[in-house]
Write a protein that holds these residues in place. Structure first.
Motif, PDB file in Angstrom:
ATOM      1  N   SER A  67       0.830  -1.211   0.000  1.00 27.46           N
ATOM      2  CA  SER A  67       0.000   0.000   0.000  1.00 27.46           C
ATOM      3  C   SER A  67       0.863   1.258   0.000  1.00 27.46           C
ATOM      4  O   SER A  67       0.473   2.281  -0.548  1.00 27.46           O
ATOM      5  N   THR A  68       2.022   1.169   0.626  1.00 23.21           N
ATOM      6  CA  THR A  68       2.926   2.319   0.691  1.00 23.21           C
ATOM      7  C   THR A  68       3.661   2.515  -0.639  1.00 23.21           C
ATOM      8  O   THR A  68       3.798   3.639  -1.125  1.00 23.21           O
ATOM      9  N   ALA A  69       4.087   1.413  -1.234  1.00 23.37           N
ATOM     10  CA  ALA A  69       4.873   1.479  -2.473  1.00 23.37           C
ATOM     11  C   ALA A  69       4.118   2.185  -3.596  1.00 23.37           C
ATOM     12  O   ALA A  69       4.712   2.853  -4.437  1.00 23.37           O
ATOM     13  N   ARG A  70       2.806   2.040  -3.620  1.00 19.77           N
ATOM     14  CA  ARG A  70       1.968   2.697  -4.632  1.00 19.77           C
ATOM     15  C   ARG A  70       2.183   4.203  -4.695  1.00 19.77           C
ATOM     16  O   ARG A  70       1.949   4.822  -5.718  1.00 19.77           O
ATOM     17  N   TYR A  71       2.590   4.783  -3.560  1.00 23.39           N
ATOM     18  CA  TYR A  71       2.703   6.242  -3.485  1.00 23.39           C
ATOM     19  C   TYR A  71       4.108   6.760  -3.811  1.00 23.39           C
ATOM     20  O   TYR A  71       4.383   7.944  -3.699  1.00 23.39           O
ATOM     21  N   PHE A  72       5.004   5.850  -4.171  1.00 22.93           N
ATOM     22  CA  PHE A  72       6.328   6.274  -4.646  1.00 22.93           C
ATOM     23  C   PHE A  72       6.427   5.948  -6.131  1.00 22.93           C
ATOM     24  O   PHE A  72       5.717   5.084  -6.630  1.00 22.93           O
ATOM     25  N   ASP A  73       7.327   6.635  -6.841  1.00 22.23           N
ATOM     26  CA  ASP A  73       7.598   6.253  -8.217  1.00 22.23           C
ATOM     27  C   ASP A  73       8.206   4.862  -8.172  1.00 22.23           C
ATOM     28  O   ASP A  73       8.599   4.404  -7.117  1.00 22.23           O
ATOM     29  N   TYR A  74       8.369   4.236  -9.312  1.00 19.91           N
ATOM     30  CA  TYR A  74       8.708   2.812  -9.365  1.00 19.91           C
ATOM     31  C   TYR A  74       9.431   2.328  -8.103  1.00 19.91           C
ATOM     32  O   TYR A  74      10.583   2.664  -7.852  1.00 19.91           O
ATOM     33  N   CYS A  75       8.736   1.549  -7.334  1.00 18.92           N
ATOM     34  CA  CYS A  75       9.243   1.176  -6.013  1.00 18.92           C
ATOM     35  C   CYS A  75       8.755  -0.224  -5.642  1.00 18.92           C
ATOM     36  O   CYS A  75       7.677  -0.388  -5.078  1.00 18.92           O
ATOM     37  N   PRO A  76       9.536  -1.241  -5.965  1.00 24.72           N
ATOM     38  CA  PRO A  76       9.117  -2.598  -5.596  1.00 24.72           C
ATOM     39  C   PRO A  76       9.188  -2.826  -4.090  1.00 24.72           C
ATOM     40  O   PRO A  76       9.860  -2.085  -3.362  1.00 24.72           O
ATOM     41  N   VAL A  77       8.482  -3.859  -3.663  1.00 22.23           N
ATOM     42  CA  VAL A  77       8.534  -4.304  -2.268  1.00 22.23           C
ATOM     43  C   VAL A  77       9.321  -5.608  -2.223  1.00 22.23           C
ATOM     44  O   VAL A  77       9.068  -6.514  -3.011  1.00 22.23           O
ATOM     45  N   VAL A  78      10.273  -5.687  -1.301  1.00 22.56           N
ATOM     46  CA  VAL A  78      10.992  -6.933  -1.054  1.00 22.56           C
ATOM     47  C   VAL A  78      10.692  -7.340   0.381  1.00 22.56           C
ATOM     48  O   VAL A  78      10.688  -6.487   1.269  1.00 22.56           O
ATOM     49  N   PHE A  79      10.410  -8.610   0.594  1.00 17.77           N
ATOM     50  CA  PHE A  79      10.180  -9.017   1.987  1.00 17.77           C
ATOM     51  C   PHE A  79      11.157 -10.083   2.438  1.00 17.77           C
ATOM     52  O   PHE A  79      11.526 -10.987   1.687  1.00 17.77           O
TER      53      PHE A  79
END
Ligand code: G4P
Ligand code: NA
Ligand code: NA
Length: 197
Positions: A67-79
């Protein structure tokens, strides 16, 4: 974040030993509309810092991170993964976490493919208690030679040491709600963060 505090006040359930149950919107059933607002709040607090990747830990951190990544320019999530995959040995960063809640240690693993030294990373997680999970993620970032921009937490338990330890190190920590006290007499007491609105 007022909306999150309100949600904790109305749906949170205080268990013994300082545990706050929030299964109805954060840890089991997920309030996606609330997550979007939390994501937007994190993005606002970490705007202009060149964040290009979000790092979290499975499982509860993942939904908030996306949900947070959506608000940055190209920004993948890694867990960080908690389950060992045997064929990854030489290609992973791994770090030990001691869970106070579970009274046991475990490893988190991140493939070297997905974090590199040019990354500017925002760590996101649902809870901050003693901070061991966040410490392990920071350790992974350091192994990769990447840059930690800051740490965004949905609910910080201010009566445990994680928040103070991170702030002492000069790490930019933003918690959307900080619970300073939970008791039958006083209910749930939040730290005043009204200046951050
Ligand atoms: P620490 O990382 O801050 O040292 O905390 P600890 O190991 O004690 O926390 C273990 C797990 O419990 C973590 O989730 C953490 O997010 C969660 N947790 C800690 N305190 C609370 C609390 O008061 N309420 C709730 N609901 N959760 C808490 P995890 O084991 O990594 O599981 P997952 O939910 O992410 O899958
Ligand atoms: Na978590
Ligand atoms: Na959790």
């Amino acid at each position: 974040m007022e909306l999150l505090e309100e949600k904790i006040r109305t749906e949170g359930c205080v268990k013994g030993q300082g545990i706050l149950k929030v299964d109805s919107f954060l840890n089991h059933q997920l309030d996606v509309a609330l997550f979007e607002k939390m994501g937007k709040a994190f993005a606002k607090r970490f705007a202009g810092e060149g964040v290009n990747k979000i790092l979290t830990i499975e499982s509860s951190g993942i939904a908030i991170a996306t949900s947070t990544a959506r608000y940055f320019d190209y920004c993948p999530v890694v867990f960080g993964k908690k389950v060992v995959s045997l064929n990854l040995d030489n290609e992973i960063y791994s770090s030990d976490v001691y869970s106070y809640t579970k009274q046991q240690a475990y490893k988190i693993m991140v493939s070297k493919k997905y974090i590199n030294k040019n990354d500017r990373i925002l760590i996101i997680d649902d809870f901050l208690a003693n901070g061991k999970a966040v410490d392990a993620l920071i350790n992974v970032i350091n192994q990769a030679g990447a840059t930690l921009v800051g740490v965004g937490i949905a609910i910080e338990k201010g009566f445990q040491e994680g928040g103070a330890l991170l702030r002492q190190q000069g790490i930019a920590l933003e918690s959307l709600a900080i619970v300073d006290e939970m008791s039958v007499e006083k209910g749930i007491v939040f730290r005043d963060q009204s200046e951050k609105k």
